[in-house]
Design a protein around this motif. Structure first.
Motif, PDB file in Angstrom:
ATOM      1  N   THR A  17     -21.591  31.171 -42.464  1.00  0.00           N
ATOM      2  CA  THR A  17     -20.851  30.780 -43.654  1.00  0.00           C
ATOM      3  C   THR A  17     -19.635  31.679 -43.850  1.00  0.00           C
ATOM      4  O   THR A  17     -19.404  32.609 -43.097  1.00  0.00           O
ATOM      5  N   CYS A  24     -20.567  26.042 -48.271  1.00  0.00           N
ATOM      6  CA  CYS A  24     -21.537  26.992 -47.714  1.00  0.00           C
ATOM      7  C   CYS A  24     -22.575  27.340 -48.768  1.00  0.00           C
ATOM      8  O   CYS A  24     -23.782  27.370 -48.485  1.00  0.00           O
ATOM      9  N   HIS A  25     -22.113  27.587 -49.966  1.00  0.00           N
ATOM     10  CA  HIS A  25     -23.020  27.903 -51.073  1.00  0.00           C
ATOM     11  C   HIS A  25     -23.980  26.730 -51.319  1.00  0.00           C
ATOM     12  O   HIS A  25     -25.174  26.925 -51.514  1.00  0.00           O
ATOM     13  N   LYS A  28     -26.604  26.625 -48.539  1.00  0.00           N
ATOM     14  CA  LYS A  28     -27.578  27.715 -48.715  1.00  0.00           C
ATOM     15  C   LYS A  28     -28.557  27.368 -49.829  1.00  0.00           C
ATOM     16  O   LYS A  28     -29.762  27.574 -49.683  1.00  0.00           O
ATOM     17  N   CYS A  32     -32.721  26.901 -49.655  1.00  0.00           N
ATOM     18  CA  CYS A  32     -33.566  27.713 -50.532  1.00  0.00           C
ATOM     19  C   CYS A  32     -34.435  26.833 -51.423  1.00  0.00           C
ATOM     20  O   CYS A  32     -35.615  27.118 -51.621  1.00  0.00           O
ATOM     21  N   ILE A  40     -28.525  34.264 -43.024  1.00  0.00           N
ATOM     22  CA  ILE A  40     -27.127  33.944 -43.330  1.00  0.00           C
ATOM     23  C   ILE A  40     -26.220  34.968 -42.666  1.00  0.00           C
ATOM     24  O   ILE A  40     -26.424  36.174 -42.808  1.00  0.00           O
TER      25      ILE A  40
END
Length: 103
Positions: A17, A24-25, A28, A32, A40
């Motif tokens: 990322t 990208c956030h 992720k 999760c 990461i």
């Protein structure tokens, strides 16, 4: 490219990322929320991040190459590929096969 492949094969889920990338956030967060603990690698914080970014761009086929998701050491791709798998019900299967999910 060898470093990318080596890092990607060390854990069940590896995501490359950039710390300022909103997609990208999002990726992720998706992993999760699925109960996966991905490794990461934020390219803008890696010593050889620019070289890794160029190698990923060649692998993914476009720039910027992030997020680049690897599951079980195999390149899955950027956001559109991951979301397509997720919406098609195939992402969880891949995660189970790679040992990233147990349920």
């Amino acid at each position: 490219m060898d470093k990318i492949k080596r890092l990607a094969s060390q854990r069940a889920v590896v995501i490359f990322t950039m710390s300022s990338c909103c997609m990208c956030h999002t990726i992720k967060r998706l992993f999760c929320e699925l109960g996966v603990n991905p490794t990461i690698h934020e390219l803008d914080k890696e010593p050889n991040g620019k070289d890794m970014e160029r190698a990923l761009a060649r692998m993914v086929g476009h720039s910027p190459p992030v997020p680049a998701v690897f599951i079980g050491g195999h390149l899955i791709g950027p956001t559109d590929k991951v979301m397509s798998l997720h919406l098609g019900g195939k992402l969880v299967l891949l995660l189970r096969e790679a040992g990233a999910l147990w349920l």
